[in-house]
Design an enzyme around this catalytic site. Sequence first.
Site, PDB file in Angstrom:
ATOM      1  N   LYS A   1       0.813  -1.219   0.000  1.00 24.04           N
ATOM      2  CA  LYS A   1       0.000   0.000   0.000  1.00 24.04           C
ATOM      3  C   LYS A   1       0.845   1.267   0.000  1.00 24.04           C
ATOM      4  O   LYS A   1       0.452   2.286  -0.579  1.00 24.04           O
ATOM      5  CB  LYS A   1      -0.959  -0.019   1.180  1.00 24.04           C
ATOM      6  CG  LYS A   1      -2.099  -1.032   1.042  1.00 24.04           C
ATOM      7  CD  LYS A   1      -3.044  -0.942   2.220  1.00 24.04           C
ATOM      8  CE  LYS A   1      -4.282  -1.800   1.998  1.00 24.04           C
ATOM      9  NZ  LYS A   1      -3.985  -3.226   1.899  1.00 24.04           N
TER      10      LYS A   1
ATOM     11  N   GLU B   1      -3.843   6.586   8.649  1.00 21.97           N
ATOM     12  CA  GLU B   1      -4.707   7.434   7.832  1.00 21.97           C
ATOM     13  C   GLU B   1      -5.809   8.024   8.706  1.00 21.97           C
ATOM     14  O   GLU B   1      -6.193   7.430   9.720  1.00 21.97           O
ATOM     15  CB  GLU B   1      -5.380   6.622   6.717  1.00 21.97           C
ATOM     16  CG  GLU B   1      -4.480   6.195   5.593  1.00 21.97           C
ATOM     17  CD  GLU B   1      -5.226   5.424   4.518  1.00 21.97           C
ATOM     18  OE1 GLU B   1      -4.652   5.258   3.434  1.00 21.97           O
ATOM     19  OE2 GLU B   1      -6.374   4.986   4.770  1.00 21.97           O
TER      20      GLU B   1
ATOM     21  N   HIS C   1     -14.961  -6.411   6.609  1.00 21.32           N
ATOM     22  CA  HIS C   1     -14.185  -5.673   5.616  1.00 21.32           C
ATOM     23  C   HIS C   1     -14.084  -6.423   4.285  1.00 21.32           C
ATOM     24  O   HIS C   1     -13.215  -6.129   3.472  1.00 21.32           O
ATOM     25  CB  HIS C   1     -12.770  -5.371   6.129  1.00 21.32           C
ATOM     26  CG  HIS C   1     -12.754  -4.551   7.376  1.00 21.32           C
ATOM     27  ND1 HIS C   1     -13.059  -3.212   7.404  1.00 21.32           N
ATOM     28  CD2 HIS C   1     -12.479  -4.900   8.665  1.00 21.32           C
ATOM     29  CE1 HIS C   1     -12.961  -2.757   8.640  1.00 21.32           C
ATOM     30  NE2 HIS C   1     -12.618  -3.754   9.424  1.00 21.32           N
TER      31      HIS C   1
ATOM     32  N   ARG D   1      -5.275  -7.912 -10.562  1.00 19.77           N
ATOM     33  CA  ARG D   1      -5.874  -9.185 -10.997  1.00 19.77           C
ATOM     34  C   ARG D   1      -7.317  -8.939 -11.401  1.00 19.77           C
ATOM     35  O   ARG D   1      -7.827  -7.822 -11.307  1.00 19.77           O
ATOM     36  CB  ARG D   1      -5.829 -10.187  -9.844  1.00 19.77           C
ATOM     37  CG  ARG D   1      -6.484  -9.641  -8.574  1.00 19.77           C
ATOM     38  CD  ARG D   1      -6.639 -10.668  -7.498  1.00 19.77           C
ATOM     39  NE  ARG D   1      -6.996 -10.089  -6.217  1.00 19.77           N
ATOM     40  CZ  ARG D   1      -8.204  -9.694  -5.856  1.00 19.77           C
ATOM     41  NH1 ARG D   1      -9.211  -9.797  -6.711  1.00 19.77           N
ATOM     42  NH2 ARG D   1      -8.439  -9.196  -4.647  1.00 19.77           N
TER      43      ARG D   1
END
Length: 497
Positions: free
Chosen positions: A115, A199, A234, A291
């Site tokens: 990330k 974040e 999630h 993908r």
Amino acid sequence: MKKILVANRGEIALRIMRSAREMGIKTVAVYSEADRTALHVRYADEAVCIGPAASNQSYLLGEKIIEACRTTGATAIHPGYGFLSENAAFARMVKDAGLILIGPTPEAMEVMGNKLSAKAAALKYNIPMVPGTDTAITDVSEARNRAIAVGFPVLIKAAAGGGGKGMRVVEQVSDFEEQMQLAVSEATSAFGDGSVFIERYVSSPRHIEIQILGDTHGNIVHLFERECSIQRRHQKVVEEAPSSILTEDIRQKMGKCAVDVARSVSYTGAGTVEFILDENLDFFFLEMNTRLQVEHPVTEMITGLDLVKEQIRIARGEKLAYTQDDLKINGHALELRVYAEDPENNFLPDIGILQTYRTPKGNGVRVDDGFEQGMEIPVYYDPMIAKLITFGKDRHEAIERMIRAIDEYDITGIKTTLNFGKFVMQHEAFRTGKFDTHFVSKYFNPGQAATETEEEALLAAIASVISLKKQPEVISESQQTAGTASNWRRNRVKFNS
């Protein structure tokens, strides 16, 4: 490219093989001992057993997959999703073996697989980012100070993470140290990498993703967005295309950003750029999945493209046959992931045998599955049974068609997410488009859903009895038994299960 090995199993393996067959390409299945009688094994032109049931002894062993290519003469590998589909080391192994991977380059996988490096690449094009840290943090004191600067609540995320693992929401500074240690520990256990970053926590987020395609000639287009905000743990359960909330202006801006993210790593093949959308309709880059996505069928339905065929054409070196201006949104599509899970028990897997398995039919209904009646759901893999997709001229028709399809989908022997899907489709928040990723925690009461299901079954049974009593005397007893009475028995089974 005359023969492709599909390095996957279940519904996605079948879905890839069907498109390949339509292109005149032969396919090779690989399978574990647990999947010896699986549908993808029977469908393929050839099949090779690559090991025991556990995926780390079969589907995750790149050497065995490459050896299966050598044995069968397959010249290309389609990894599907999951397993080795985003493994840069495997991509290099395929390339070194002189084979073609139907997917992006190892270099693109490496950058976008982390990330933090993905953020760094996206920043080259000034892609909007959620306020936070751009580098990994290991020192707790420094991390706490950075979190205070960002402003609570904050989100601690694993740099190498996915599926919600290594992720912690911290509401106040006093909880920060404990939550960071938990995030680092979980990330280390799950990914072998304890790197985390911070974040600002978006309290009412929408999860929007953009499908992109890039060829080897530098052409990159986006195929519009998918809304993926209905999630549990999630992970997505319901997806749709297009989103009910995006304006055309936001759609164009997000699409351009997605193309730029792909361009930052010279991306080739099919990929998905994920964004978070806040309550002000401001969007921020999350990550890129290198993908094919589980939810790709909804994009196929609204664009008329076969994404697997596009992947194969790109891998063969062909140019995209269209430009961005050629692409239009047509209608609306929904997807429900039909999992062998019990929504009444925190969506825990409910493994067993499909005693009854009948899929819905009719206009605008598509089922991508890898099972049939009498088969067992293996305990070793993801418990998804199928993807139920509906298409309509607009969102309302797609929703009503999904409700009808769920009612016609007949599965006994295990618990599934079908009733949960119907709950979503009928909920006012979903129907009006006023929902976010907290839909399940906000609205889903398992006990209430169970009661509603039982009431529906009881009402159906009562209606069946009334109908039976009203039958004219000219109808024979045998006809009654073959007709309405069978509905009564079926409803009793549903009521008692």
